[in-house]
Enzyme design. Structure first.
Site, PDB file in Angstrom:
ATOM      1  CD  GLU A  67      -3.076  -0.741   2.256  1.00 39.24           C
ATOM      2  OE1 GLU A  67      -2.733  -0.042   3.222  1.00 39.24           O
ATOM      3  OE2 GLU A  67      -4.177  -1.298   2.168  1.00 39.24           O
ATOM      4  CG  ASP A 211     -11.891   5.299 -21.116  1.00 38.74           C
ATOM      5  OD1 ASP A 211     -10.901   4.578 -21.338  1.00 38.74           O
ATOM      6  OD2 ASP A 211     -12.931   4.875 -20.582  1.00 38.74           O
ATOM      7  CE  LYS A 240     -10.793  -2.618 -23.830  1.00 40.98           C
ATOM      8  NZ  LYS A 240     -10.543  -2.494 -22.382  1.00 40.98           N
TER       9      LYS A 240
END
Length: 430
Positions: A67, A211, A240
């Site tokens: 984190e 985007d 993609k």
């Protein structure tokens, strides 16, 4: 297990342990590999990532909680993963010419959520592309968090061109004064005029967000213009066309770096998936090669050839063709719905998806169109000659079969698909 590929080649040396401890899951992993190898994969948002990326995904980095950010973690023992994330960040910045990069988002939707978190508050107005005309769920669609949290206004395409109506974008921006203007979507075949969007955003004082999930791989391969010089922030997925692991990332101008980082962590998600971050780093290095640039150009050439081939057979391409990796097709000329076309192609060994077309008379779950993309088949080495053959296979599947895998024509088409894939297999045996 029927696959001709050695599972260890793609699932790593630990596959033997999996086979011993959980043969059911091991069998399903191999079955999925078989499925990917047995059909012509034309889903525009899918690709076949490399064994090197898969190796990073299956690594012991999965064990580490990290984190925070490099040199600013909330856990000890992060010396090595800090090095990994720093590499991924620097490679992303170099690949896209960006001032800042955040490689922690778990997905494209997570990345988009962080952009909202950085620049908008619940109730603010956002302007994005209509889902019906090629946009994305996270751009203000009612069933998405974005449609529930924000006042979403949508632009579409012009009927005459079936491409983005930039006059409508400007008019809506001036009327509604949105906090964010979003460009990009899931079914846009043509290049986007980022400079025009930038000008509109400046006119109304909005943040301009791209985007780029669908086409960022073409940008990485220098095959289409980049949104990075024009946009305040660019979010994207790493699968993609980019051909990396499933995940997300964000690049932005330096002035927005702190806002974006705080929105990713701690606002929107906790610890990063460090095996995924490593896989992204591997992928960014792969994309910085001339071989990948050649690949990106071939993806577009193949998409254009496939769109033209389908158009010649009466399955009309929306906008008349494509500049990118995908094309959207109107089936009304052959009197078949998108749902039926998807089912018929699946029975013939061709994997694609039904898709609404602009001003579609059908409901979205039926649709009047199909969407096809060429990232996967290009990864397999196919070229424009094979796209002509695939167009013929799709046309025959759509117009002469009924969706039953045992239909005589469907069986014949599957035999042709198998022959084609024999010459251009997915994940060939090393």
């Amino acid at each position: 297990m029927s696959t001709q590929v050695t599972p260890q080649s793609y699932y790593g040396p630990s596959f033997a342990a999996l086979l011993d401890s959980d043969p059911q899951i091991a069998e399903l992993l191999v079955s999925e590999l078989d499925r990917q190898r047995a059909g012509i994969q034309l889903i525009a948002s899918e690709n076949q990532t490399t064994p090197a990326v898969l190796a990073a995904l299956g690594s012991t980095l999965s064990n580490k909680y990290a984190e925070g950010y490099p040199d600013r973690r909330y856990y000890g023992g992060c010396v090595e993963v800090d090095k990994v994330e720093k590499l991924a960040i620097e490679r992303a910045k170099s690949l896209f010419g960006a001032e800042h990069a955040n490689v922690q988002p778990h997905s494209g939707a997570s990345a988009n959520q962080a952009v909202y978190g950085a620049f908008a508050a619940p109730g603010d107005t956002i302007l994005g592309m209509s889902l019906d005309h090629g946009g994305h769920l996270t751009h203000g669609f009612k069933v998405s968090f974005s449609g529930k949290w924000f006042n979403a206004v949508h632009y579409g395409v012009a009927k005459e061109t079936e491409d983005i109506d930039y006059d409508q974008v400007r008019d809506l921006a001036k009327e509604h004064r949105p906090k964010l203007i979003i460009a990009g979507g899931s079914a846009i075949p043509r290049k986007i005029d980022f400079a025009a969007f930038r000008q509109i955003a400046d006119e109304v004082g909005a943040i301009f967000w791209v985007d780029a999930a669908h086409f960022i791989g073409l940008v990485a391969g220098q095959a289409i213009p980049s949104p990075v010089p024009h946009a305040d922030v660019v979010s994207f997925t790493t699968h993609k066309v980019l051909r990396g692991p499933r995940g997300g990332a964000i690049v932005c101008k330096a002035e927005h770096a702190a806002k974006i980082d705080r929105a990713v962590f701690p606002m929107m998600q906790g610890g990063p998936l460090m095996h995924g971050v490593a896989a992204k780093a591997v992928n960014f290095a792969e994309c910085a090669t001339t071989a990948y640039q050649d690949y990106a150009r071939s993806v577009i050439a193949n998409a254009q050839a496939l769109a033209a081939g389908l158009g010649e057979r009466g399955i009309r391409p929306i906008t008349g063709g494509t500049d990118t990796h995908l094309s959207l097709h109107d089936l009304q000329g052959v009197a078949v719905t998108g749902a039926d076309a998807e089912k018929r192609c699946d029975a013939a060994g061709i994997v694609l998806n039904k898709n609404a077309i602009p001003f579609d008379p059908e409901k979205p779950n039926i649709a009047s169109g199909i969407r096809v993309g060429t990232p996967s088949v290009t990864t397999q080495g196919m070229g424009t000659e094979q796209m002509e053959r695939i167009a013929d296979l799709i046309h025959r599947a759509v117009t002469t079969t009924d969706g039953d895998p045992e239909h005589e024509t469907a069986r014949s088409l599957r035999a042709e698909v198998t022959e084609l894939l024999g010459a251009y297999p997915a994940y060939p045996t090393p």
